[in-house]
Motif scaffolding. Structure first.
Motif, mmCIF file in Angstrom:
data_model
loop_
_atom_site.group_PDB
_atom_site.id
_atom_site.type_symbol
_atom_site.label_atom_id
_atom_site.label_comp_id
_atom_site.label_asym_id
_atom_site.label_seq_id
_atom_site.Cartn_x
_atom_site.Cartn_y
_atom_site.Cartn_z
ATOM 1 N N ASP A 103 0.826 -1.208 0.000
ATOM 2 C CA ASP A 103 0.000 0.000 0.000
ATOM 3 C C ASP A 103 0.860 1.258 0.000
ATOM 4 O O ASP A 103 0.607 2.202 -0.751
ATOM 5 C CB ASP A 103 -0.938 0.016 1.209
ATOM 6 C CG ASP A 103 -2.030 -1.034 1.123
ATOM 7 O OD1 ASP A 103 -2.200 -1.651 0.053
ATOM 8 O OD2 ASP A 103 -2.719 -1.237 2.147
ATOM 9 N N ARG A 104 1.885 1.290 0.838
ATOM 10 C CA ARG A 104 2.756 2.461 0.919
ATOM 11 C C ARG A 104 3.493 2.699 -0.383
ATOM 12 O O ARG A 104 3.568 3.828 -0.872
ATOM 13 C CB ARG A 104 3.759 2.303 2.066
ATOM 14 C CG ARG A 104 4.711 3.497 2.188
ATOM 15 C CD ARG A 104 5.749 3.298 3.279
ATOM 16 N NE ARG A 104 6.428 2.028 3.227
ATOM 17 C CZ ARG A 104 7.432 1.735 2.391
ATOM 18 N NH1 ARG A 104 7.844 2.632 1.523
ATOM 19 N NH2 ARG A 104 8.012 0.551 2.434
ATOM 20 N N VAL A 105 4.027 1.636 -0.973
ATOM 21 C CA VAL A 105 4.760 1.763 -2.231
ATOM 22 C C VAL A 105 3.840 2.289 -3.326
ATOM 23 O O VAL A 105 4.201 3.205 -4.074
ATOM 24 C CB VAL A 105 5.408 0.417 -2.631
ATOM 25 C CG1 VAL A 105 5.879 0.430 -4.077
ATOM 26 C CG2 VAL A 105 6.562 0.084 -1.700
ATOM 27 N N ILE A 106 2.636 1.756 -3.420
ATOM 28 C CA ILE A 106 1.687 2.211 -4.436
ATOM 29 C C ILE A 106 1.333 3.675 -4.210
ATOM 30 O O ILE A 106 1.288 4.468 -5.160
ATOM 31 C CB ILE A 106 0.431 1.307 -4.444
ATOM 32 C CG1 ILE A 106 0.796 -0.066 -4.998
ATOM 33 C CG2 ILE A 106 -0.695 1.947 -5.249
ATOM 34 C CD1 ILE A 106 -0.327 -1.086 -4.904
ATOM 35 N N ARG A 107 1.089 4.050 -2.955
ATOM 36 C CA ARG A 107 0.768 5.457 -2.665
ATOM 37 C C ARG A 107 1.921 6.377 -3.045
ATOM 38 O O ARG A 107 1.710 7.450 -3.622
ATOM 39 C CB ARG A 107 0.422 5.635 -1.190
ATOM 40 C CG ARG A 107 -0.947 5.132 -0.805
ATOM 41 C CD ARG A 107 -1.360 5.604 0.580
ATOM 42 N NE ARG A 107 -0.356 5.349 1.600
ATOM 43 C CZ ARG A 107 -0.358 4.296 2.408
ATOM 44 N NH1 ARG A 107 -1.315 3.383 2.313
ATOM 45 N NH2 ARG A 107 0.577 4.147 3.321
ATOM 46 N N GLU A 108 3.151 5.979 -2.736
ATOM 47 C CA GLU A 108 4.311 6.810 -3.074
ATOM 48 C C GLU A 108 4.481 6.937 -4.581
ATOM 49 O O GLU A 108 4.803 8.017 -5.083
ATOM 50 C CB GLU A 108 5.586 6.226 -2.455
ATOM 51 C CG GLU A 108 5.665 6.397 -0.953
ATOM 52 C CD GLU A 108 6.879 5.717 -0.346
ATOM 53 O OE1 GLU A 108 7.705 5.132 -1.091
ATOM 54 O OE2 GLU A 108 7.011 5.766 0.889
ATOM 55 N N MET A 109 4.276 5.851 -5.305
ATOM 56 C CA MET A 109 4.401 5.884 -6.754
ATOM 57 C C MET A 109 3.399 6.861 -7.359
ATOM 58 O O MET A 109 3.743 7.669 -8.229
ATOM 59 C CB MET A 109 4.184 4.481 -7.336
ATOM 60 C CG MET A 109 5.268 3.480 -7.007
ATOM 61 S SD MET A 109 4.810 1.774 -7.404
ATOM 62 C CE MET A 109 4.744 1.830 -9.187
ATOM 63 N N VAL A 110 2.155 6.797 -6.901
ATOM 64 C CA VAL A 110 1.096 7.632 -7.472
ATOM 65 C C VAL A 110 1.213 9.076 -6.993
ATOM 66 O O VAL A 110 1.012 10.009 -7.772
ATOM 67 C CB VAL A 110 -0.293 7.038 -7.153
ATOM 68 C CG1 VAL A 110 -1.408 7.953 -7.630
ATOM 69 C CG2 VAL A 110 -0.427 5.664 -7.793
ATOM 70 N N ALA A 111 1.566 9.279 -5.737
ATOM 71 C CA ALA A 111 1.696 10.644 -5.227
ATOM 72 C C ALA A 111 2.758 11.413 -6.010
ATOM 73 O O ALA A 111 2.556 12.581 -6.350
ATOM 74 C CB ALA A 111 2.039 10.622 -3.740
ATOM 75 N N ALA A 112 3.861 10.787 -6.320
ATOM 76 C CA ALA A 112 4.913 11.450 -7.095
ATOM 77 C C ALA A 112 4.407 11.811 -8.488
ATOM 78 O O ALA A 112 4.662 12.910 -8.977
ATOM 79 C CB ALA A 112 6.143 10.556 -7.198
ATOM 80 N N ALA A 113 3.666 10.907 -9.105
ATOM 81 C CA ALA A 113 3.172 11.162 -10.457
ATOM 82 C C ALA A 113 2.089 12.235 -10.477
ATOM 83 O O ALA A 113 2.030 13.047 -11.390
ATOM 84 C CB ALA A 113 2.638 9.864 -11.063
#
Length: 141
Positions: free
Chosen positions: A62-72
């Motif tokens: 969940d954290r990795v997915i959130r970080e990936m999308v937040a950056a984009a």
């Protein structure tokens, strides 16, 4: 199956998303999950089974997915830039990218994300290696 919702992502962002960003974030959440699923599949692992069976792995995903999308979403097309310069007179532009993947506003896994997920990275080999021969490779005595 969507592991992270737009609402869960937005609750952690520094500002609310507008309607266009919400739609894009929803699409990118799916893309990020697919990317994680793809990378795990390359090494013979299954995201769905590990998400529920390995303690704590779901939180990491969940954290990795959130970080990936937040950056984009927040940084957008500027994700991956190390520096940008612009000159107006006689028009000159310059951009330097950090790493091999400039991002272009899409989601991507960093080496840190891969390490967190237990994936093999593109790290250089470590270990003890013999000293190289002295140049020139002949006896001097």
């Amino acid at each position: 199956m969507a592991y992270v919702t737009v609402e869960a992502l937005e609750a952690r962002l520094p500002r609310p998303l507008d309607l266009v960003e919400r739609g894009r974030a929803e699409t990118l959440l799916g893309d990020a999950e697919d990317r994680v699923r793809e990378e795990l599949g390359r090494v013979g692992r299954d995201l769905d089974s590990e998400y529920f069976s390995r303690p704590g792995f779901g939180y990491t995903v969940d954290r990795v997915i959130r970080e990936m999308v937040a950056a984009a979403v927040l940084i957008g097309v500027n994700a991956g830039y190390r520096s940008v310069a612009s000159t107006t007179g006689a028009e000159s532009d310059s951009a330097t990218f950090a790493g091999d993947n400039p991002g272009w506003g899409n989601v991507y896994l960093t080496e840190e994300h891969k390490r967190d997920l237990g994936l093999p990275g593109a790290a250089r080999p470590s270990g003890r290696f013999p000293m190289p021969w002295v140049w020139p490779e002949r006896d001097v005595w």
